[in-house]
Write an enzyme that holds these catalytic residues in place. Structure first.
Site, short mmCIF file in Angstrom:
data_model
loop_
_atom_site.label_atom_id
_atom_site.label_comp_id
_atom_site.label_asym_id
_atom_site.label_seq_id
_atom_site.Cartn_x
_atom_site.Cartn_y
_atom_site.Cartn_z
N ARG A 14 -9.23 7.79 -4.03
CA ARG A 14 -10.02 6.05 -4.10
C ARG A 14 -10.82 6.22 -2.61
O ARG A 14 -10.32 6.95 -1.83
CB ARG A 14 -9.30 4.96 -4.62
N TYR A 152 -0.24 -1.93 11.48
CA TYR A 152 -1.28 -0.54 10.83
C TYR A 152 -1.99 -0.39 12.77
O TYR A 152 -2.31 0.73 12.81
CB TYR A 152 -2.57 -1.34 10.34
N LYS A 156 -1.89 3.51 13.62
CA LYS A 156 -3.36 4.38 13.99
C LYS A 156 -3.20 5.17 15.10
O LYS A 156 -3.30 6.12 15.44
CB LYS A 156 -4.54 3.48 13.35
P1 NDP Z 1 -8.21 3.13 -0.04
O1 NDP Z 1 -7.13 1.69 0.02
O2 NDP Z 1 -9.69 2.97 -1.00
O3 NDP Z 1 -7.82 4.42 -0.68
C1 NDP Z 1 -6.47 4.45 -0.18
C2 NDP Z 1 -5.83 6.32 -0.97
O4 NDP Z 1 -4.91 6.51 -0.52
C3 NDP Z 1 -5.69 5.69 -2.52
O5 NDP Z 1 -5.79 7.24 -3.22
C4 NDP Z 1 -4.18 5.39 -2.58
O6 NDP Z 1 -3.85 5.91 -4.12
C5 NDP Z 1 -3.86 6.61 -1.47
N1 NDP Z 1 -2.12 6.53 -0.99
C6 NDP Z 1 -1.74 5.25 -0.74
N2 NDP Z 1 -0.29 5.45 -0.33
C7 NDP Z 1 -0.21 6.92 -0.76
C8 NDP Z 1 1.02 7.55 -0.73
N3 NDP Z 1 1.94 6.40 0.34
N4 NDP Z 1 1.14 8.52 -1.00
C9 NDP Z 1 -0.12 9.37 -1.53
N5 NDP Z 1 -1.24 8.22 -1.02
C10 NDP Z 1 -1.08 7.85 -1.38
O7 NDP Z 1 -8.04 2.87 1.44
P2 NDP Z 1 -9.67 4.22 2.19
O8 NDP Z 1 -10.21 4.79 1.88
O9 NDP Z 1 -10.41 2.32 2.54
O10 NDP Z 1 -8.82 4.68 3.21
C11 NDP Z 1 -8.46 5.53 3.65
C12 NDP Z 1 -7.82 6.07 5.00
O11 NDP Z 1 -9.10 5.62 6.01
C13 NDP Z 1 -6.85 5.49 5.61
O12 NDP Z 1 -5.90 6.35 6.03
C14 NDP Z 1 -7.26 4.09 6.14
O13 NDP Z 1 -5.77 3.71 7.02
C15 NDP Z 1 -8.79 4.82 6.90
N6 NDP Z 1 -9.56 3.77 7.11
C16 NDP Z 1 -9.89 3.02 6.81
C17 NDP Z 1 -11.20 2.32 6.77
C18 NDP Z 1 -12.07 1.12 6.17
O14 NDP Z 1 -12.75 0.37 6.63
N7 NDP Z 1 -11.69 1.62 4.56
C19 NDP Z 1 -11.78 1.68 8.47
C20 NDP Z 1 -10.25 2.95 9.41
C21 NDP Z 1 -9.54 3.45 8.43
P3 NDP Z 1 -3.26 5.28 -5.01
O15 NDP Z 1 -4.95 5.17 -5.70
O16 NDP Z 1 -2.75 6.58 -6.00
O17 NDP Z 1 -2.69 4.10 -4.62
#
Ligand code: NDP
Length: 244
Positions: A14, A152, A156
């Protein structure tokens, strides 16, 4: 830029991770990506890209043994790992006085311990190759802090110290380690923000818009390619100039 390189992306089912899978696939990489529970979405991405160079793995990045097994499986399937992108992450926001121990532990385990788990096992493969790039996805709140996100922000910020240390340990083996720190990116993680929170963020973003997953993926592509080969131990903010 990354033709036939083997790229492992955690949390590719995702959001930003899914964009990374698409961008790296478009540039000819062999892409292994993980998910925790979204099997349907992960399979849909593989089917959509329609390539035998893309494979999804169910693996909990927070689990040390699963991370070790994953690295072995990917090496078995693709022969090696050239690029590791630790992207999997979650939020469990709360004010410090209300934050439960579970909310703290879950976020630290998923966001920070996962980076240790994958990097430790992945680094072995890269050191043997005398070549590799590790990109850890941080956040601008790991630099600025954010009320309601002590867990969080700590996870980070921890990623930054971890990555700078890894860069120093592994540089002599030509293994690079950097942090990409996204700002406010349009994904499911940010969907739950209220209009008031959104407009508060837009006030401090000079480019006056949210970022896209693709813009984060493009930065990772650059760092993974020969264009980024003299960059290590750095934090690159991709945030529209956001200053909180
Ligand atoms: P999403 O919530 O859209 O997606 C998270 C993804 O991480 C999913 O694919 C989920 O898998 C996977 N995931 C969560 N927990 C685990 C786990 N324990 N093991 C394996 N996979 C896992 O998040 P974003 O795309 O928004 O964020 C991606 C990264 O970017 C994160 O590290 C976030 O902290 C960082 N970030 C995002 C920001 C934003 O504005 N969106 C801003 C700053 C940083 P599943 O679908 O199976 O749950």
């Amino acid at each position: 830029m990354v033709q036939d390189k083997v790229v492992l992306i955690t949390g590719g089912s995702r959001g930003i991770g899914a964009e990374m899978v698409r961008v790296f696939a478009e540039h000819g990489a062999k892409v292994a990506f993980t998910y925790r529970s979204s099997a349907e979405r992960a399979n849909a991405i593989v089917a959509d890209l329609g390539s035998d160079k893309i494979k999804a793995y169910q693996s909990d990045a927070a689990d040390f043994d699963q991370a070790k097994a994953l690295i072995e499986e990917v090496v078995n399937d693709f022969g090696t790992i050239n690029v590791l992108i630790n992207n999997a992450g979650i939020t469990k926001d709360n004010l410090i006085i209300r934050m439960s121990e579970e909310e703290w532990d879950k976020v630290i385990e998923t966001n920070l311990k996962s980076v240790f788990n994958l990097s430790k096992h992945g680094a072995r493969v890269m050191m043997r190759n005398r070549d590799g790039a590790i990109i850890n996805i941080g956040s601008v709140v790991g630099i600025f802090g954010n009320a309601g996100q002590t867990n969080y922000s700590a996870s980070k910020a921890g990623i930054i110290g971890f990555s700078k240390s890894m860069a120093k340990e592994l540089g002599s083996r030509n293994v690079r380690c950097n942090v990409v720190a996204p700002g406010f990116i349009e994904t499911e993680m940010t969907e739950s923000l209220t209009e008031e929170q959104r407009s508060k963020y837009l006030d401090v973003i000079p480019l006056k818009r949210l970022g896209s997953g693709r813009e984060i993926a493009d930065t990772c592509l650059f760092l993974s390619s020969s264009m980024g080969q003299y960059i290590t131990g750095q934090v690159i903010s991709v945030c529209g100039g956001m200053n909180m």
